[in-house]
Each structure stands twice: as structure tokens, then as C-alpha cells.
Scaffold this motif. Structure first.
Motif, PDB file in Angstrom:
ATOM      1  N   GLU A 120       0.839  -1.207   0.000  1.00 58.20           N
ATOM      2  CA  GLU A 120       0.000   0.000   0.000  1.00 58.20           C
ATOM      3  C   GLU A 120       0.872   1.255   0.000  1.00 58.20           C
ATOM      4  O   GLU A 120       0.568   2.237  -0.696  1.00 58.20           O
ATOM      5  CB  GLU A 120      -0.926  -0.004   1.222  1.00 58.20           C
ATOM      6  CG  GLU A 120      -2.040   1.021   1.167  1.00 58.20           C
ATOM      7  CD  GLU A 120      -3.171   0.638   0.230  1.00 58.20           C
ATOM      8  OE1 GLU A 120      -4.000   1.527  -0.067  1.00 58.20           O
ATOM      9  OE2 GLU A 120      -3.238  -0.528  -0.213  1.00 58.20           O
ATOM     10  N   ILE A 121       1.961   1.232   0.752  1.00 53.83           N
ATOM     11  CA  ILE A 121       2.891   2.364   0.751  1.00 53.83           C
ATOM     12  C   ILE A 121       3.456   2.577  -0.652  1.00 53.83           C
ATOM     13  O   ILE A 121       3.526   3.705  -1.150  1.00 53.83           O
ATOM     14  CB  ILE A 121       4.033   2.133   1.763  1.00 53.83           C
ATOM     15  CG1 ILE A 121       3.501   2.230   3.198  1.00 53.83           C
ATOM     16  CG2 ILE A 121       5.175   3.126   1.545  1.00 53.83           C
ATOM     17  CD1 ILE A 121       4.489   1.796   4.263  1.00 53.83           C
ATOM     18  N   GLY A 122       3.853   1.479  -1.307  1.00 49.62           N
ATOM     19  CA  GLY A 122       4.373   1.572  -2.667  1.00 49.62           C
ATOM     20  C   GLY A 122       3.367   2.187  -3.623  1.00 49.62           C
ATOM     21  O   GLY A 122       3.719   3.012  -4.478  1.00 49.62           O
ATOM     22  N   GLY A 123       2.103   1.812  -3.467  1.00 49.00           N
ATOM     23  CA  GLY A 123       1.054   2.384  -4.312  1.00 49.00           C
ATOM     24  C   GLY A 123       0.911   3.881  -4.108  1.00 49.00           C
ATOM     25  O   GLY A 123       0.741   4.643  -5.067  1.00 49.00           O
ATOM     26  N   MET A 124       0.996   4.338  -2.837  1.00 49.07           N
ATOM     27  CA  MET A 124       0.885   5.768  -2.563  1.00 49.07           C
ATOM     28  C   MET A 124       2.119   6.531  -3.053  1.00 49.07           C
ATOM     29  O   MET A 124       2.021   7.696  -3.435  1.00 49.07           O
ATOM     30  CB  MET A 124       0.648   6.013  -1.069  1.00 49.07           C
ATOM     31  CG  MET A 124      -0.704   5.530  -0.580  1.00 49.07           C
ATOM     32  SD  MET A 124      -2.092   6.313  -1.459  1.00 49.07           S
ATOM     33  CE  MET A 124      -3.478   5.416  -0.736  1.00 49.07           C
TER      34      MET A 124
END
Length: 354
Positions: free
Chosen positions: A281-285
Motif C-alpha cells: 500500500e505504501i508503494g502504491g501511494m
């Protein structure tokens, strides 16, 4: 010097604090017995009872209503609004008491504060759960009937951004952050120039957490809904309250899960999978911010665990500098939001109604 009284209700207690400028000079968790609370048919009926409990606790340590320049209250479930500090008025109190779609304990804070203030001093809320600054493309879910909603740990997310910006000696409103609030629910937000342009709804989306399932394969959810095995309330409880670590390991305590993981391969897999999903999720943001990220911030209760944060960092350390700001800073964030207005550093916003 400004003296600010802070109110943050929980299910069976109300956290209160007194700040003199930036310094907390008093803090207490005022407990309310389950037996007393059960006398009230609706959560919002508790506000006078809680108010009296709070004032009694204050008077025991020598504070009275007239001692304060302002009251800072936790923001409740309001319609979508921009981040910032808002003046509490009769319209907001009426909405929280009678019109909010979710009967949540946070709705009590502004109502209690307004009752205590009685128009003599201003009452403010800062960065409630319903802060919504999503960019248009973030709102689309895939079908027109369902829009993605911005419901998150906005108060703590923005508070830790301010802390890291101060550490970097830069203006928060000129920085880009990805913030992962790691608690019973998990919010991962993309902050661009001080605005939260995307965030997963901590109840319905994103990684699984100690108590919540996060995002699920929709086809399987539909099959569960129509299987006849569950009522609507039973399914909701499975997704929020009995999901995540609770569903897999029977505990919502990361410390216990990590201890079991030292000897149990299955527990180890579950904990690592939660870290993996958070990192994803961090990578997506980071992608939402086009890779222009000044820092990745890990905060919330689970950020106290160095072992767990190291699992997350192993995936994302190349994306941006990582800052660990463990815990929650809700009382402080509320006090500082009111203080910025009292000092004239910000202008209090007026809520426009539903």
C-alpha cells in the motif's frame, strides 16, 4: 500564554488534557463505568453525563471552565470537508447530535465542549475522520454506484507530518509524504503539499490489520453474503472487529503475534503478510505521488515495534527516507490546532453544513 482544554472521548472513557501553549500541564483518562453508560439508549444521550464527569475531574485538580481560552474537541463523523481547524457552532452540534449517519463516540466531543463553553469561549475541532481532499481520479471505484470514501486517521496522520516537517526544517505545505498509521485499523495516505490526496478507507480497503480484513476479493465476498450462513451484522463484524490478526491468530495484539512467530511458522507467515500488505500500500501511494516523496512515515501503536517496522522498511527503504513516529498524538494535535488559530497563524474555518 493560551490555556486550552482538550476533549477526546473513547468507548468507556474520555481523555482530557490541559495545554498551556505547547506544554501539556495535565492529562487524564476519565473512566465511565459500563453500567452507567448502559443507562443511555443512544451514544449521543451520554453527553451531559460525560460532561459532568469531566468537569468533576477538572475541579479536583483545580481547573474550572472559566480558566480556558478555548476548548479543542475531537472531530466527529461529519460530511466530507477539507483539513484544518473548524469553529464549532450550533449547526455542527445539531448535525452531530441528530443527523450524523454514524453514531460514533467521537461525535460526543464537540457537543460536550460546546455545552461546557456556553458561548463564553471558542470551541474548535481539527482534522476529523471525514477529512476529504482526494483528487478526482482517486474517487472512482470501478462502478458508478460506489464511490471511494476518505475516512481515515487524519488527525494523527497530519500531526506526524507536521512533526517530521519541523524535523526537516521545512514547510509542511511544501512537502510530499506517504504516511502509514498502524493501529487496530490501518490508514495509508499520500500527502502532496500538505493535502491528503488519497488514502485507503481503514474499514474497507488497504492492508489487513490486527482487527480488520482490509480489501477482499469481491467475488468471494458476494458469495459469503448470499451463502445464508451469516446475517448482515455477523458479516460486518467479521470484516471489522474479527478480521486480520484476530481471524488468523485469535489475537489483536501484535506483541503476542510476534512472540508466537518466534516459534510458530504459521504465526510468522501471518505477521509477515501484514507487513507485506502495508508495504504494498505504501508503494502504491508513492506511485500516486509520482515517486516524488520527501519521506515515508510509520506511526500508530504498531510502530512501537522495531521488529515489525523493520519488516516494512525492508520493502520500501529505497523509495524515500523513512521516519518512525510511534504512537498517537491526538490530544496534542487538537491542542496545537486550536493554538495556531488563537495565535493568528491560521484562520478557523466555518463548517458549511451537510
Amino acid at each position: 500564554m493560551y490555556r486550552i482544554f482538550v476533549i477526546n472521548p473513547g468507548s468507556t472513557s474520555t481523555k482530557v488534557a490541559v495545554y498551556e501553549d505547547e506544554e501539556c500541564v495535565y492529562a487524564e483518562k476519565v473512566e465511565h463505568s459500563v453500567q452507567d453508560l448502559e443507562k443511555f439508549p443512544d451514544i449521543m444521550d451520554q453527553y451531559l453525563f460525560r460532561k459532568d464527569n469531566i468537569l468533576s475531574a477538572l475541579k479536583k485538580v483545580g481547573f474550572h471552565e472559566e480558566d480556558f481560552d478555548a476548548i479543542a474537541a475531537r472531530g466527529g463523523i461529519l460530511p466530507p470537508l477539507e483539513s484544518g481547524t473548524y469553529l464549532v457552532d450550533e449547526r455542527m452540534v445539531d448535525y452531530l447530535l441528530h443527523k450524523s449517519p454514524v453514531k460514533h463516540v467521537s461525535n460526543l466531543a464537540a457537543v460536550i465542549a460546546f455545552e461546557i463553553a456556553k458561548g463564553r469561549i471558542p470551541v474548535y475541532i481539527t482534522d476529523p475522520v471525514s477529512v476529504d481532499e482526494m483528487i478526482p481520479e482517486a474517487r472512482l471505484s470501478g462502478i458508478p454506484e460506489i464511490e471511494r470514501k476518505s475516512l481515515s486517521h487524519a488527525l494523527n496522520i497530519r500531526a506526524v507530518c507536521r512533526k517530521v516537517a519541523k524535523m526537516l526544517e521545512k514547510d509542511f505545505n511544501q512537502l510530499n509524504f506517504v504516511v502509514a498509521h498502524l493501529g487496530g485499523g490501518i490508514s495509508v495516505a499520500a500527502i502532496r503539499n500538505g493535502r491528503m490526496i488519497d488514502v485507503n478507507n481503514a474499514n474497507d480497503e488497504g492492508p489487513f490489520s490486527p482487527e480488520r480484513t482490509g480489501e477482499l476479493p469481491v467475488g468471494d465476498v458476494v458469495r459469503m453474503c448470499f451463502s445464508g450462513k451469516y446475517t448482515k451484522d455477523e458479516l460486518k463484524k467479521r470484516y471489522v472487529g474479527k478480521g486480520g490478526l484476530v481471524a488468523y491468530l485469535g489475537t489483536n495484539d501484535l506483541r503476542e503475534a510476534l512472540k508466537r512467530a518466534e516459534k510458530d511458522d504459521y504465526a510468522k507467515l501471518i505477521v509477515e503478510a501484514m507487513a507485506y500488505q502495508i508495504a504494498k500500500e505504501i508503494g502504491g501511494m508513492c506511485a500516486v505521488l509520482c515517486g516524488k516523496v520527501d519521506g515515508i512515515i510509520l506511526t500508530g501503536g504498531m510502530a512501537h515495534s522495531e521488529k515489525f517496522t523493520e519488516m516494512i522498511k525492508a520493502y520500501v527503504y529505497k523509495f524515500a527516507p523513512i521516519f518512525i513516529v510511534p504512537g498517537e498524538f491526538e490530544l496534542e494535535a487538537l491542542a496545537l490546532g486550536a493554538l495556531r488559530v488563537l495565535r493568528g497563524e491560521e484562520t478557523a474555518k466555518r463548517w458549511g453544513g451537510s
